[in-house]
Motif scaffolding. Structure first.
Motif, short mmCIF file in Angstrom:
data_model
loop_
_atom_site.label_atom_id
_atom_site.label_comp_id
_atom_site.label_asym_id
_atom_site.label_seq_id
_atom_site.Cartn_x
_atom_site.Cartn_y
_atom_site.Cartn_z
N LEU A 19 109.32 -23.40 -13.71
CA LEU A 19 109.63 -25.38 -13.54
C LEU A 19 110.68 -25.17 -15.23
CD1 LEU A 19 106.44 -26.61 -13.42
CD2 LEU A 19 108.35 -27.05 -11.43
N ALA A 20 110.18 -24.73 -15.97
CA ALA A 20 111.29 -24.48 -16.79
C ALA A 20 112.76 -23.66 -17.39
CB ALA A 20 109.93 -24.50 -18.29
N VAL A 21 112.26 -22.70 -16.62
CA VAL A 21 113.09 -22.15 -16.67
C VAL A 21 114.70 -22.17 -15.46
CG1 VAL A 21 114.16 -19.78 -17.62
CG2 VAL A 21 112.85 -20.35 -18.08
N ASN A 22 114.09 -21.07 -13.92
CA ASN A 22 115.08 -20.97 -13.44
C ASN A 22 113.85 -20.09 -12.25
OD1 ASN A 22 116.29 -18.74 -13.36
ND2 ASN A 22 117.42 -19.07 -14.71
N VAL A 23 114.50 -20.25 -10.89
CA VAL A 23 113.50 -19.78 -9.94
C VAL A 23 113.86 -18.41 -9.77
CG1 VAL A 23 113.12 -20.32 -7.32
CG2 VAL A 23 113.35 -22.28 -8.73
N PRO A 24 115.36 -17.70 -8.97
CA PRO A 24 115.72 -16.79 -9.69
C PRO A 24 114.85 -16.27 -10.28
CG PRO A 24 117.60 -17.82 -9.49
CD PRO A 24 116.72 -18.78 -10.20
N ALA A 25 114.04 -16.63 -12.22
CA ALA A 25 113.21 -16.07 -12.59
C ALA A 25 112.51 -15.46 -12.29
CB ALA A 25 114.14 -16.37 -14.72
N ALA A 26 111.89 -16.33 -12.21
CA ALA A 26 110.50 -16.74 -11.17
C ALA A 26 110.59 -15.50 -10.59
CB ALA A 26 110.35 -18.25 -11.45
N ALA A 27 110.67 -15.80 -9.28
CA ALA A 27 111.06 -14.90 -8.27
C ALA A 27 110.94 -13.29 -8.55
CB ALA A 27 111.94 -14.98 -7.42
N ILE A 28 111.82 -12.81 -9.32
CA ILE A 28 111.99 -11.40 -10.07
C ILE A 28 110.70 -11.67 -10.53
CG2 ILE A 28 112.87 -9.61 -10.86
CD1 ILE A 28 115.61 -11.19 -11.00
N LEU A 29 109.58 -12.10 -11.58
CA LEU A 29 109.12 -11.79 -12.25
C LEU A 29 107.28 -11.59 -11.23
CD1 LEU A 29 107.46 -12.01 -14.82
CD2 LEU A 29 106.84 -14.54 -14.75
N LEU A 30 107.53 -12.32 -10.40
CA LEU A 30 106.80 -12.37 -9.81
C LEU A 30 106.39 -11.21 -8.85
CD1 LEU A 30 104.09 -14.39 -7.88
CD2 LEU A 30 106.15 -15.17 -6.71
N VAL A 31 107.78 -10.66 -7.79
CA VAL A 31 107.65 -9.56 -7.55
C VAL A 31 107.10 -8.39 -8.33
CG1 VAL A 31 109.46 -8.15 -7.02
CG2 VAL A 31 109.27 -10.09 -6.32
N SER A 32 107.39 -8.52 -10.51
CA SER A 32 106.82 -7.48 -11.01
C SER A 32 105.48 -7.14 -10.84
CB SER A 32 108.04 -7.80 -12.28
OG SER A 32 107.62 -9.03 -12.99
N ILE A 33 104.86 -8.84 -10.95
CA ILE A 33 103.60 -8.46 -10.99
C ILE A 33 102.79 -8.53 -10.01
CG2 ILE A 33 101.57 -10.53 -11.52
CD1 ILE A 33 103.43 -12.34 -13.23
N LEU A 34 103.19 -8.63 -8.77
CA LEU A 34 102.71 -7.86 -7.23
C LEU A 34 103.45 -6.26 -7.11
CD1 LEU A 34 103.55 -10.77 -4.90
CD2 LEU A 34 101.46 -10.57 -6.67
N PHE A 35 104.50 -5.68 -7.35
CA PHE A 35 104.37 -4.33 -7.61
C PHE A 35 103.64 -3.90 -8.29
CE2 PHE A 35 106.61 -0.88 -7.74
CZ PHE A 35 107.54 -1.07 -6.11
N TYR A 36 103.30 -4.62 -9.55
CA TYR A 36 102.49 -3.42 -10.43
C TYR A 36 101.25 -3.46 -9.66
CZ TYR A 36 99.92 -1.83 -14.87
OH TYR A 36 99.04 -1.21 -15.46
N VAL A 37 100.68 -4.26 -9.96
CA VAL A 37 99.27 -4.69 -8.82
C VAL A 37 98.74 -4.13 -7.58
CG1 VAL A 37 97.56 -6.22 -9.02
CG2 VAL A 37 98.93 -6.60 -10.66
N LEU A 38 99.71 -4.39 -7.14
CA LEU A 38 99.14 -3.86 -5.71
C LEU A 38 99.54 -2.86 -5.00
CD1 LEU A 38 100.31 -7.25 -3.87
CD2 LEU A 38 97.70 -6.45 -4.56
N VAL A 39 101.22 -2.00 -5.60
CA VAL A 39 102.14 -1.32 -4.84
C VAL A 39 101.50 -0.42 -5.92
CG1 VAL A 39 104.27 -0.47 -4.85
CG2 VAL A 39 103.89 -2.37 -3.94
N TYR A 40 101.49 -0.48 -7.80
CA TYR A 40 100.38 0.56 -7.88
C TYR A 40 99.22 1.25 -7.93
CZ TYR A 40 100.55 3.20 -12.31
OH TYR A 40 99.83 4.37 -13.66
N THR A 41 98.76 -0.23 -8.73
CA THR A 41 97.28 -0.49 -9.33
C THR A 41 96.82 0.07 -8.10
OG1 THR A 41 98.03 -2.04 -11.24
CG2 THR A 41 95.26 -1.32 -9.87
#
Length: 300
Positions: free
Chosen positions: A112-134
Motif C-alpha cells: 500500500l505504501a511503497v509498491n506491489v513488486p516490492a511487496a510481492a518479493i517480500l512475501l516470497v522471501s518470507i514464505l521461502f524462509y518459513v515453508l521451503v527452508y524451515t
C-alpha cells in the motif's frame, strides 16, 4: 482427576524482540537498504523509510515463525536453549500469532505504501524462509542451507524494487552474491557447532558428510561467490570504488576459505580458522554492500 497445564507468565517485550532474531535482521536490513540506495533513481525519504521498516518487520516475522516451528530443535542445542520458547518464557501460540500477524502487516504495508513488486518479493522471501527452508528442508537434507539461502538473498532485490518498481541485473547479481555466500558462511559455523546440530538431529553437512567434505564444499562455493561479487564491475554496472573493494575483500575471503578447505583438523583443535572465516564473512557482506552504495553516490 486431571491436572491443569500451568500457564506461562506473559512474555516480556524483549522476548518478542528476541523472536525476530535482531542480529540476523541487521544484515538483512542493511543489504535491503543498500539495494535501495544503489538504484539509479531517488526515492522519497518517507517511502524509503517505510520500505526498510517493512523489510525489517518481514525478516523479524520470518525469524519468529522459524523459532515457533523449531522450538524442539532449539531446546536440543546449547547455543539456542535460551531463546524464549525453549526457555519457557513464551507460549508457542503467542509466537505463531506474532509471526503471522507481523508477516501480513509487513507485506500489506509494503504494497500500500511503497509498491506491489516490492511487496510481492517480500512475501516470497518470507514464505521461502518459513515453508521451503524451515519446514521442508531444514530437517530433511544437508542441502538445506544451500537452497534455503535464497531467503536471505532477497533483500537487495526488495530494496531495489522499492525504489524502481522493477528488478534489474545488478540486484540479481547481489542476490546471487548473498545466495552463494550463505553456504560457506553457515558451514564455517556448522564446523565448530557440529555437536549441537548432531544432538538436535539436524542433517547439516558436517554431521552427515563429515568435516572433510564440508571443508571442500566451502572452498568450491567460494569460487562462484567470488565471480558474482566481482562481476558488476567488468559488466559496467558499477565503477572503480566497488570494483577495487570487491577484488580486495573477496580475495581475502578466498584466502580464508582456502585455509579452511585445505587444512586437516587435529585433536584439541580450537577451530580458529573456521571461526575467523565465519566472523569475516559477516564483515565482508557489510563492506561490499557499503562499497556498492559508495560507488553509486560518490561517482553520481
Amino acid at each position: 482427576m486431571t491436572t491443569a497445564t500451568p500457564l506461562l507468565p506473559p512474555a516480556d517485550w524483549r522476548d518478542f524482540l528476541a523472536l525476530t532474531k535482531p542480529r540476523v535482521m541487521t544484515l538483512v536490513v542493511f543489504t535491503g537498504l543498500c539495494g535501495m540506495l544503489a538504484a539509479p533513481v531517488s526515492i522519497h525519504p518517507v517511502i524509503g523509510f517505510t520500505a526498510i521498516l517493512c523489510i525489517a518487520l518481514g525478516a523479524g516475522a520470518a525469524g519468529a515463525l522459524n523459532q515457533w516451528y523449531e522450538a524442539d530443535l532449539d531446546a536440543a542445542m546449547r547455543r539456542t536453549q535460551k531463546r524464549p520458547l525453549p526457555d519457557g518464557r513464551m507460549d508457542r501460540q503467542a509466537a505463531l500469532h506474532f509471526g503471522v500477524g507481523l508477516s501480513a502487516f509487513s507485506v500489506i504495508l509494503m504494497g500500500l505504501a511503497v509498491n506491489v513488486p516490492a511487496a510481492a518479493i517480500l512475501l516470497v522471501s518470507i514464505l521461502f524462509y518459513v515453508l521451503v527452508y524451515t519446514v521442508w528442508l531444514k530437517r530433511r537434507t544437508p542441502q538445506n542451507i544451500v537452497i534455503g539461502g535464497a531467503a536471505g538473498a532477497f533483500p537487495p532485490m526488495i530494496g531495489w524494487a522499492a525504489a524502481t518498481g522493477d528488478v534489474a541485473l545488478l540486484p540479481v547479481l547481489m542476490f546471487l552474491l548473498v545466495f552463494l555466500w550463505t553456504p560457506p558462511h553457515f558451514w564455517a559455523l556448522a564446523l565448530f557447532v557440529k555437536t549441537d546440530y548432531a544432538n538436535a538431529g539436524v542433517p547439516m553437512l558436517p554431521v552427515v558428510a563429515g568435516e572433510r567434505m564440508t571443508r571442500v564444499q566451502i572452498g568450491l562455493y567460494t569460487i562462484p561467490m567470488a565471480i558474482a561479487a566481482v562481476a558488476p564491475w567488468p559488466l559496467g554496472l558499477t565503477g572503480p570504488i566497488y570494483g577495487i573493494v570487491s577484488l580486495v575483500t573477496t580475495g581475502l575471503f578466498g584466502l580464508l576459505a582456502l585455509h579452511v578447505a585445505t587444512r586437516r583438523q587435529t585433536e584439541g583443535d580450537t577451530m580458529k580458522p573456521e571461526k575467523r572465516l565465519f566472523s569475516y564473512s559477516i564483515l565482508y557482506l557489510f563492506v561490499i554492500f557499503g562499497a556498492l552504495v559508495a560507488d553509486r553516490w560518490v561517482l553520481a
